[in-house]
Design a protein around this motif. Sequence first.
Motif, PDB file in Angstrom:
ATOM      1  N   PHE A 130      -6.356 -45.868  12.856  1.00 32.53           N
ATOM      2  CA  PHE A 130      -5.401 -46.562  11.990  1.00 32.53           C
ATOM      3  C   PHE A 130      -6.133 -47.341  10.908  1.00 32.53           C
ATOM      4  CE2 PHE A 130      -2.727 -50.013  10.573  1.00 32.53           C
ATOM      5  CZ  PHE A 130      -1.488 -49.428  10.424  1.00 32.53           C
ATOM      6  N   ARG A 131      -7.228 -47.999  11.259  1.00 32.16           N
ATOM      7  CA  ARG A 131      -7.976 -48.784  10.278  1.00 32.16           C
ATOM      8  C   ARG A 131      -8.538 -47.877   9.176  1.00 32.16           C
ATOM      9  NH1 ARG A 131     -10.470 -51.012  14.837  1.00 32.16           N
ATOM     10  NH2 ARG A 131     -12.499 -50.231  14.112  1.00 32.16           N
ATOM     11  N   LEU A 132      -9.006 -46.697   9.560  1.00 27.32           N
ATOM     12  CA  LEU A 132      -9.505 -45.744   8.574  1.00 27.32           C
ATOM     13  C   LEU A 132      -8.381 -45.292   7.651  1.00 27.32           C
ATOM     14  CD1 LEU A 132     -11.649 -43.852   7.423  1.00 27.32           C
ATOM     15  CD2 LEU A 132     -11.104 -42.220   9.246  1.00 27.32           C
ATOM     16  N   ASN A 133      -7.237 -45.004   8.235  1.00 31.19           N
ATOM     17  CA  ASN A 133      -6.063 -44.612   7.451  1.00 31.19           C
ATOM     18  C   ASN A 133      -5.693 -45.713   6.470  1.00 31.19           C
ATOM     19  OD1 ASN A 133      -3.111 -44.235   6.882  1.00 31.19           O
ATOM     20  ND2 ASN A 133      -3.436 -42.448   8.190  1.00 31.19           N
ATOM     21  N   ARG A 134      -5.669 -46.932   6.967  1.00 32.55           N
ATOM     22  CA  ARG A 134      -5.290 -48.075   6.126  1.00 32.55           C
ATOM     23  C   ARG A 134      -6.260 -48.245   4.960  1.00 32.55           C
ATOM     24  NH1 ARG A 134      -6.708 -53.555   6.034  1.00 32.55           N
ATOM     25  NH2 ARG A 134      -5.039 -54.936   5.289  1.00 32.55           N
ATOM     26  N   SER A 135      -7.552 -48.121   5.217  1.00 28.81           N
ATOM     27  CA  SER A 135      -8.536 -48.319   4.158  1.00 28.81           C
ATOM     28  C   SER A 135      -8.414 -47.246   3.074  1.00 28.81           C
ATOM     29  CB  SER A 135      -9.953 -48.317   4.745  1.00 28.81           C
ATOM     30  OG  SER A 135     -10.281 -47.038   5.280  1.00 28.81           O
ATOM     31  N   MET A 136      -8.098 -46.012   3.469  1.00 29.39           N
ATOM     32  CA  MET A 136      -7.961 -44.948   2.490  1.00 29.39           C
ATOM     33  C   MET A 136      -6.718 -45.135   1.637  1.00 29.39           C
ATOM     34  SD  MET A 136      -9.367 -41.519   4.381  1.00 29.39           S
ATOM     35  CE  MET A 136      -9.438 -40.634   2.826  1.00 29.39           C
ATOM     36  N   TRP A 137      -5.632 -45.621   2.237  1.00 30.22           N
ATOM     37  CA  TRP A 137      -4.433 -45.896   1.450  1.00 30.22           C
ATOM     38  C   TRP A 137      -4.704 -47.000   0.445  1.00 30.22           C
ATOM     39  CZ3 TRP A 137      -0.269 -43.322   0.450  1.00 30.22           C
ATOM     40  CH2 TRP A 137       0.212 -42.383   1.379  1.00 30.22           C
ATOM     41  N   MET A 138      -5.341 -48.076   0.881  1.00 31.56           N
ATOM     42  CA  MET A 138      -5.578 -49.218   0.004  1.00 31.56           C
ATOM     43  C   MET A 138      -6.534 -48.865  -1.127  1.00 31.56           C
ATOM     44  SD  MET A 138      -5.699 -52.292   2.834  1.00 31.56           S
ATOM     45  CE  MET A 138      -5.696 -53.575   1.589  1.00 31.56           C
ATOM     46  N   LYS A 139      -7.469 -47.964  -0.847  1.00 30.73           N
ATOM     47  CA  LYS A 139      -8.425 -47.537  -1.859  1.00 30.73           C
ATOM     48  C   LYS A 139      -7.768 -46.662  -2.918  1.00 30.73           C
ATOM     49  CE  LYS A 139     -12.721 -44.883  -2.388  1.00 30.73           C
ATOM     50  NZ  LYS A 139     -13.774 -44.130  -1.659  1.00 30.73           N
ATOM     51  N   ASN A 140      -6.844 -45.825  -2.502  1.00 33.02           N
ATOM     52  CA  ASN A 140      -6.261 -44.841  -3.409  1.00 33.02           C
ATOM     53  C   ASN A 140      -4.928 -45.264  -4.015  1.00 33.02           C
ATOM     54  OD1 ASN A 140      -7.922 -42.110  -3.259  1.00 33.02           O
ATOM     55  ND2 ASN A 140      -7.948 -43.019  -1.208  1.00 33.02           N
ATOM     56  N   VAL A 141      -4.242 -46.220  -3.397  1.00 33.44           N
ATOM     57  CA  VAL A 141      -2.956 -46.692  -3.932  1.00 33.44           C
ATOM     58  C   VAL A 141      -3.016 -48.217  -4.018  1.00 33.44           C
ATOM     59  CG1 VAL A 141      -0.450 -46.634  -3.685  1.00 33.44           C
ATOM     60  CG2 VAL A 141      -1.825 -44.754  -2.768  1.00 33.44           C
ATOM     61  N   ILE A 162       2.959 -28.603   0.380  1.00 34.52           N
ATOM     62  CA  ILE A 162       1.736 -29.376   0.531  1.00 34.52           C
ATOM     63  C   ILE A 162       1.117 -29.710  -0.816  1.00 34.52           C
ATOM     64  CG2 ILE A 162      -0.682 -29.047   1.226  1.00 34.52           C
ATOM     65  CD1 ILE A 162       0.238 -28.194   3.883  1.00 34.52           C
ATOM     66  N   SER A 163       1.357 -28.876  -1.829  1.00 36.90           N
ATOM     67  CA  SER A 163       0.719 -29.066  -3.125  1.00 36.90           C
ATOM     68  C   SER A 163       1.101 -30.386  -3.794  1.00 36.90           C
ATOM     69  CB  SER A 163       1.065 -27.906  -4.061  1.00 36.90           C
ATOM     70  OG  SER A 163       2.468 -27.800  -4.221  1.00 36.90           O
ATOM     71  N   VAL A 164       2.233 -31.020  -3.373  1.00 30.22           N
ATOM     72  CA  VAL A 164       2.639 -32.266  -4.023  1.00 30.22           C
ATOM     73  C   VAL A 164       1.884 -33.467  -3.467  1.00 30.22           C
ATOM     74  CG1 VAL A 164       4.938 -31.317  -4.334  1.00 30.22           C
ATOM     75  CG2 VAL A 164       4.543 -32.936  -2.482  1.00 30.22           C
ATOM     76  N   PHE A 165       1.233 -33.330  -2.319  1.00 33.50           N
ATOM     77  CA  PHE A 165       0.539 -34.453  -1.729  1.00 33.50           C
ATOM     78  C   PHE A 165      -0.791 -34.701  -2.424  1.00 33.50           C
ATOM     79  CE2 PHE A 165       3.346 -33.134   1.702  1.00 33.50           C
ATOM     80  CZ  PHE A 165       3.836 -34.354   2.135  1.00 33.50           C
ATOM     81  N   PRO A 166      -1.155 -35.961  -2.642  1.00 33.04           N
ATOM     82  CA  PRO A 166      -2.460 -36.250  -3.230  1.00 33.04           C
ATOM     83  C   PRO A 166      -3.568 -35.853  -2.261  1.00 33.04           C
ATOM     84  CG  PRO A 166      -1.414 -38.264  -2.456  1.00 33.04           C
ATOM     85  CD  PRO A 166      -0.385 -37.178  -2.331  1.00 33.04           C
ATOM     86  N   PRO A 167      -4.755 -35.465  -2.792  1.00 31.91           N
ATOM     87  CA  PRO A 167      -5.850 -35.001  -1.925  1.00 31.91           C
ATOM     88  C   PRO A 167      -6.227 -35.974  -0.825  1.00 31.91           C
ATOM     89  CG  PRO A 167      -6.316 -34.482  -4.206  1.00 31.91           C
ATOM     90  CD  PRO A 167      -5.074 -35.332  -4.220  1.00 31.91           C
ATOM     91  N   PHE A 168      -6.179 -37.290  -1.106  1.00 30.31           N
ATOM     92  CA  PHE A 168      -6.619 -38.225  -0.074  1.00 30.31           C
ATOM     93  C   PHE A 168      -5.692 -38.218   1.135  1.00 30.31           C
ATOM     94  CE2 PHE A 168      -3.412 -41.133  -1.669  1.00 30.31           C
ATOM     95  CZ  PHE A 168      -3.127 -41.956  -0.589  1.00 30.31           C
ATOM     96  N   LEU A 169      -4.394 -37.945   0.908  1.00 36.37           N
ATOM     97  CA  LEU A 169      -3.471 -37.876   2.036  1.00 36.37           C
ATOM     98  C   LEU A 169      -3.771 -36.656   2.895  1.00 36.37           C
ATOM     99  CD1 LEU A 169      -1.102 -38.901   3.619  1.00 36.37           C
ATOM    100  CD2 LEU A 169       0.434 -37.810   1.995  1.00 36.37           C
ATOM    101  N   LEU A 170      -4.131 -35.556   2.259  1.00 36.93           N
ATOM    102  CA  LEU A 170      -4.495 -34.360   3.012  1.00 36.93           C
ATOM    103  C   LEU A 170      -5.770 -34.601   3.807  1.00 36.93           C
ATOM    104  CD1 LEU A 170      -3.692 -31.762   0.233  1.00 36.93           C
ATOM    105  CD2 LEU A 170      -2.308 -32.337   2.217  1.00 36.93           C
ATOM    106  N   GLN A 171      -6.652 -35.407   3.261  1.00 38.09           N
ATOM    107  CA  GLN A 171      -7.866 -35.753   3.999  1.00 38.09           C
ATOM    108  C   GLN A 171      -7.523 -36.555   5.244  1.00 38.09           C
ATOM    109  OE1 GLN A 171     -10.485 -37.728   1.264  1.00 38.09           O
ATOM    110  NE2 GLN A 171     -10.320 -36.075  -0.242  1.00 38.09           N
ATOM    111  N   LEU A 172      -6.502 -37.401   5.150  1.00 35.53           N
ATOM    112  CA  LEU A 172      -6.075 -38.175   6.307  1.00 35.53           C
ATOM    113  C   LEU A 172      -5.529 -37.266   7.402  1.00 35.53           C
ATOM    114  CD1 LEU A 172      -4.241 -41.190   4.644  1.00 35.53           C
ATOM    115  CD2 LEU A 172      -6.429 -41.231   5.831  1.00 35.53           C
ATOM    116  N   ILE A 173      -4.773 -36.247   6.979  1.00 35.90           N
ATOM    117  CA  ILE A 173      -4.186 -35.326   7.952  1.00 35.90           C
ATOM    118  C   ILE A 173      -5.259 -34.467   8.610  1.00 35.90           C
ATOM    119  CG2 ILE A 173      -2.541 -33.435   8.246  1.00 35.90           C
ATOM    120  CD1 ILE A 173      -0.994 -34.550   5.876  1.00 35.90           C
ATOM    121  N   PHE A 174      -6.293 -34.131   7.854  1.00 37.99           N
ATOM    122  CA  PHE A 174      -7.356 -33.267   8.366  1.00 37.99           C
ATOM    123  C   PHE A 174      -8.701 -34.004   8.367  1.00 37.99           C
ATOM    124  CE2 PHE A 174      -4.078 -30.434   6.886  1.00 37.99           C
ATOM    125  CZ  PHE A 174      -4.022 -29.480   7.867  1.00 37.99           C
ATOM    126  N   ILE A 175      -8.736 -35.212   8.890  1.00 40.04           N
ATOM    127  CA  ILE A 175      -9.979 -35.990   8.888  1.00 40.04           C
ATOM    128  C   ILE A 175     -11.082 -35.239   9.627  1.00 40.04           C
ATOM    129  CG2 ILE A 175     -11.098 -38.067   9.763  1.00 40.04           C
ATOM    130  CD1 ILE A 175      -8.524 -39.569   9.177  1.00 40.04           C
TER     131      ILE A 175
END
Length: 281
Positions: free
Chosen positions: A182-193, A241-254
């Motif tokens: 969860f912390r990793l997910n949170r940091s990626m969201w805050m970095k990108n949005v 899937i094409s509408v999702f930003p790349p960082f979100l796809l990275q979260l799904i496939f960490i």
Amino acid sequence: MKGVKGRFAMVGCLEKGYGDIRFTAKGNGGHASVPQKQTPLTRLAAFMMDIENHNPFTSKMNPTVAEMFRRMAPYTEGALGKVMKYERQLEPLLEKLLPKVNPLGAAMITTTLNFTMAKGSDGLNVIPQEASVTGNMRFIHHQGVEESLALVSKIAEKYGIETEPIPDSSACPVVDYKGKPFRLNRSMWMKNVPGVIVAPYAMTGAQTPDSILLCVKTASVLHLWKSMNSSIRVFMELTKISVFPPFLLQLIFIRESCATWKDGKNKIHIRKQLQRRDHYE
């Protein structure tokens, strides 16, 4: 949510179990010109109204929803904000009132049963010998598959109704919002949005295999896709899937080891889509 100001990424940490159950009532049947009482259809109707008017399931606040309230409280106006802020002190009251005033809130803290399909006779003037309705159930962690099915089956028996569970799945393990995924997910969201508020979320859809839970199942900032946010369900099921930003796809496939669908076809299908867009390595 009305009254809540800000941009939120709601990260799925809790996901309910899923099940369908068929309720069947039998009788003598006959012709509509000779009315009968207690027909299969009227008994099913009485049963459904009993469930609707006397909810047999227990509401219980869980840590995921409690933390969601606490994180949203500073950005929520009026009485709702105060309720969220003092969730811990008001927990008994919330458990009692939330199911009565907010269907979505209720779905996050209790098992639910909604009737979705019905079958009677094939003739407009025929009283059926057999009729059935199907209910869709979502099982909360504190009241799982066996207990929930036993409760509704007992009520169905009062009306002479048989129950037939259709293959179901138990609730997935809960992801700890204090844990590393969860912390990793949170940091990626805050970095990108920038400016986003990340909060844990109780998912009522019950569709994601439990292996995804070892990572973090899903997240969305609906303001990024305003044309599709009228229905979260439609948004998740019809969006490409094409509408999702790349960082979100990275979260799904960490990592392959912690983000693998049990259904191989789904995994392969999604991987191919990602490969075509250079989002997956």
